[in-house]
Design an enzyme around this catalytic site. Sequence first.
Site, PDB file in Angstrom:
ATOM      1  N   ASP A  23       0.728  -1.054   0.170  1.00 26.95           N
ATOM      2  CA  ASP A  23       0.012   0.038  -0.177  1.00 26.95           C
ATOM      3  C   ASP A  23       0.973   1.172  -0.220  1.00 26.95           C
ATOM      4  O   ASP A  23       0.677   2.156   0.374  1.00 26.95           O
ATOM      5  CB  ASP A  23      -0.760   0.169   1.564  1.00 26.95           C
ATOM      6  CG  ASP A  23      -0.163  -0.019   2.833  1.00 26.95           C
ATOM      7  OD1 ASP A  23       0.917  -0.616   2.504  1.00 26.95           O
ATOM      8  OD2 ASP A  23      -0.850   0.765   3.455  1.00 26.95           O
ATOM      9  N   THR A  28       6.406   7.642  -1.496  1.00 32.09           N
ATOM     10  CA  THR A  28       7.162   5.897  -1.659  1.00 32.09           C
ATOM     11  C   THR A  28       7.392   4.861  -2.140  1.00 32.09           C
ATOM     12  O   THR A  28       8.814   4.822  -2.021  1.00 32.09           O
ATOM     13  CB  THR A  28       6.403   5.218   0.403  1.00 32.09           C
ATOM     14  OG1 THR A  28       5.485   6.000   1.080  1.00 32.09           O
ATOM     15  CG2 THR A  28       6.864   4.147   0.941  1.00 32.09           C
ATOM     16  N   ARG A  32      11.061   3.749  -3.269  1.00 31.73           N
ATOM     17  CA  ARG A  32      12.023   2.167  -3.387  1.00 31.73           C
ATOM     18  C   ARG A  32      11.980   2.000  -5.019  1.00 31.73           C
ATOM     19  O   ARG A  32      12.512   1.624  -5.424  1.00 31.73           O
ATOM     20  CB  ARG A  32       9.947   1.213  -3.718  1.00 31.73           C
ATOM     21  CG  ARG A  32       9.278   1.826  -2.270  1.00 31.73           C
ATOM     22  CD  ARG A  32      10.329   0.646  -0.944  1.00 31.73           C
ATOM     23  NE  ARG A  32       9.508   0.905  -0.085  1.00 31.73           N
ATOM     24  CZ  ARG A  32       9.870   1.644   1.167  1.00 31.73           C
ATOM     25  NH1 ARG A  32      10.948   3.019   1.385  1.00 31.73           N
ATOM     26  NH2 ARG A  32       9.496   1.963   2.432  1.00 31.73           N
ATOM     27  N   LYS A 135      -6.378  -0.556   6.759  1.00 32.79           N
ATOM     28  CA  LYS A 135      -5.100  -0.223   7.149  1.00 32.79           C
ATOM     29  C   LYS A 135      -5.597   1.117   7.915  1.00 32.79           C
ATOM     30  O   LYS A 135      -5.660   2.022   7.168  1.00 32.79           O
ATOM     31  CB  LYS A 135      -4.251  -0.194   6.792  1.00 32.79           C
ATOM     32  CG  LYS A 135      -2.688  -0.690   7.867  1.00 32.79           C
ATOM     33  CD  LYS A 135      -1.526  -0.492   7.170  1.00 32.79           C
ATOM     34  CE  LYS A 135      -0.633   0.717   6.739  1.00 32.79           C
ATOM     35  NZ  LYS A 135       0.473   0.334   6.070  1.00 32.79           N
ATOM     36  N   GLU A 176      -2.525   0.228  13.206  1.00 37.28           N
ATOM     37  CA  GLU A 176      -1.402   0.618  13.227  1.00 37.28           C
ATOM     38  C   GLU A 176      -0.372   1.718  13.716  1.00 37.28           C
ATOM     39  O   GLU A 176      -0.449   3.193  13.156  1.00 37.28           O
ATOM     40  CB  GLU A 176      -0.700   0.398  11.681  1.00 37.28           C
ATOM     41  CG  GLU A 176       1.101   0.473  11.578  1.00 37.28           C
ATOM     42  CD  GLU A 176       0.899   0.210  10.255  1.00 37.28           C
ATOM     43  OE1 GLU A 176       0.123   0.619   8.608  1.00 37.28           O
ATOM     44  OE2 GLU A 176       2.513   0.296  10.052  1.00 37.28           O
ATOM     45  N   LYS A 218      -1.663  -3.763  13.694  1.00 35.86           N
ATOM     46  CA  LYS A 218       0.019  -3.518  13.247  1.00 35.86           C
ATOM     47  C   LYS A 218       1.256  -2.304  14.039  1.00 35.86           C
ATOM     48  O   LYS A 218       0.958  -1.674  13.414  1.00 35.86           O
ATOM     49  CB  LYS A 218      -0.651  -3.609  11.634  1.00 35.86           C
ATOM     50  CG  LYS A 218       0.900  -3.020  11.172  1.00 35.86           C
ATOM     51  CD  LYS A 218       0.313  -3.429   9.401  1.00 35.86           C
ATOM     52  CE  LYS A 218       2.324  -3.071   8.831  1.00 35.86           C
ATOM     53  NZ  LYS A 218       1.889  -2.921   7.175  1.00 35.86           N
ATOM     54  N   GLY A 261       9.144  -2.071   9.096  1.00 39.86           N
ATOM     55  CA  GLY A 261      10.246  -0.589  10.011  1.00 39.86           C
ATOM     56  C   GLY A 261      11.548  -0.499   9.156  1.00 39.86           C
ATOM     57  O   GLY A 261      12.047   0.196  10.144  1.00 39.86           O
ATOM     58  N   GLY A 262      12.224  -0.699   8.649  1.00 37.92           N
ATOM     59  CA  GLY A 262      13.276  -0.822   8.261  1.00 37.92           C
ATOM     60  C   GLY A 262      14.622  -1.621   8.747  1.00 37.92           C
ATOM     61  O   GLY A 262      15.303  -2.455   8.437  1.00 37.92           O
ATOM     62  N   GLY A 290       6.164  -4.992   4.574  1.00 35.91           N
ATOM     63  CA  GLY A 290       6.295  -4.300   3.108  1.00 35.91           C
ATOM     64  C   GLY A 290       7.530  -4.379   2.925  1.00 35.91           C
ATOM     65  O   GLY A 290       8.049  -5.559   1.634  1.00 35.91           O
ATOM     66  N   ARG A 291       8.766  -3.713   3.320  1.00 32.68           N
ATOM     67  CA  ARG A 291      10.118  -3.940   1.989  1.00 32.68           C
ATOM     68  C   ARG A 291      10.354  -5.276   3.464  1.00 32.68           C
ATOM     69  O   ARG A 291      11.159  -5.797   2.056  1.00 32.68           O
ATOM     70  CB  ARG A 291      10.740  -3.329   3.148  1.00 32.68           C
ATOM     71  CG  ARG A 291      10.431  -1.299   2.850  1.00 32.68           C
ATOM     72  CD  ARG A 291      11.228  -0.316   3.964  1.00 32.68           C
ATOM     73  NE  ARG A 291      10.444  -0.348   4.667  1.00 32.68           N
ATOM     74  CZ  ARG A 291      10.540   0.748   5.967  1.00 32.68           C
ATOM     75  NH1 ARG A 291      11.662   1.760   5.686  1.00 32.68           N
ATOM     76  NH2 ARG A 291       9.773   1.056   6.200  1.00 32.68           N
TER      77      ARG A 291
HETATM   78  P1  13P Z   1       7.584  -2.451   6.571  1.00 34.25           P
HETATM   79  O1  13P Z   1       6.831  -3.467   6.945  1.00 34.25           O
HETATM   80  O2  13P Z   1       8.185  -1.465   5.333  1.00 34.25           O
HETATM   81  O3  13P Z   1       7.266  -0.867   7.425  1.00 34.25           O
HETATM   82  O4  13P Z   1       5.423  -1.749   5.758  1.00 34.25           O
HETATM   83  C1  13P Z   1       4.454  -1.871   6.329  1.00 34.25           C
HETATM   84  C2  13P Z   1       3.399  -1.144   6.311  1.00 34.25           C
HETATM   85  O5  13P Z   1       2.607  -1.180   6.092  1.00 34.25           O
HETATM   86  C3  13P Z   1       3.585   0.540   7.173  1.00 34.25           C
HETATM   87  O6  13P Z   1       2.825   1.041   7.065  1.00 34.25           O
END
Ligand code: 13P
Length: 340
Positions: A23, A28, A32, A135, A176, A218, A261-262, A290-291
Amino acid sequence: MAHNLEETARALVAPGKGILAADESDGTIKKRFDSIGVESTEETRRAYRELLFTTEGAADYISGVILFDETIRQSAADGTPFPKVLESQGIIPGIKVDRGAKDLANAPGEQITEGLDGLRGRLQEYRELGARFTKWRGVITIGPEIPSEYCIWTNAHALARYAALSQEAELVPIVEPEVLMDGDHSIDTSFDVTSRTLHAVFTELRDQRVHFEQMLLKPNMVLSGYGASERAGIQEVADATVRSFRRHVPAAVPGIVFLSGGQTDEDATAHLNAMNAMGPHPWELSFSYGRALQAPALKAWAGEAANVPAGQAAYLHRARMNGLARSGSYSPDMETKVAA
Ligand code: 13P
């Protein structure tokens, strides 16, 4: 189609599975794509998301995908809308509904998330587009003298307002509150700030009558700041994270789905694995990365159609590793046996 929110929440944390966060907002995803030298256009974003959403076998490890507003309206090359592409594999489509973190008035260095105005109407539209969960991300920053209680409680209040509206619209809210791990703070500071944040979030959720059985949390993991000279190891992170959550997250919540979170992708997997190896816990401990799910896929793809199979193999591998971490059965030596 009637659907039970509790059932959806439980399906999102089914054994061996977790969530792909895809998302990324326009800003963002541009960041990437910049990292692999690809221009961010509506078509490159669509093509990249198609790579992820059509990966064969991903549904064995992925229960749901969080989409961005643009993405939920896009389609695969064959014309099938993305929410249908996912549903046909048994993957539940979800949507990010916040409108990003902005500066918080009278609080230098701190942020508040926007997007509550008009949210009730937008939720209806997303439901019609196929979303079954939502979310909203609040951001808490650690620094000298911050976070303030003011920042923690205003974000907690907004998270609860969003969650109540989401349940009203029959969409499972993923709440989150992200404590950022930038900085040189110790794991003890991270533990303290995460615990204060969770306390505020669950107080507001209860006060605003959110049903705990029908939501997911989250959060960040409790880590040392990325710039700290002495960084806590994997077991120490797992211990501190589980301790904080046991104190603050009601057992009625079906699952905790961590953000990455990086962290490096392998650290994110190892931390989740260590926590699950300490189980059983009152809630499912899963991922909504995400990442940490996408980084190797993005690199392998590099914007080239010819690299789609390599990108999909890289994504499937990370999904599988995290699927194993759901039951504490991952080990780093599995990393070298990359799925063909
Ligand atoms: P990351 O796992 O890259 O932190 O992303 C999750 C996410 O949805 C952040 O809002």
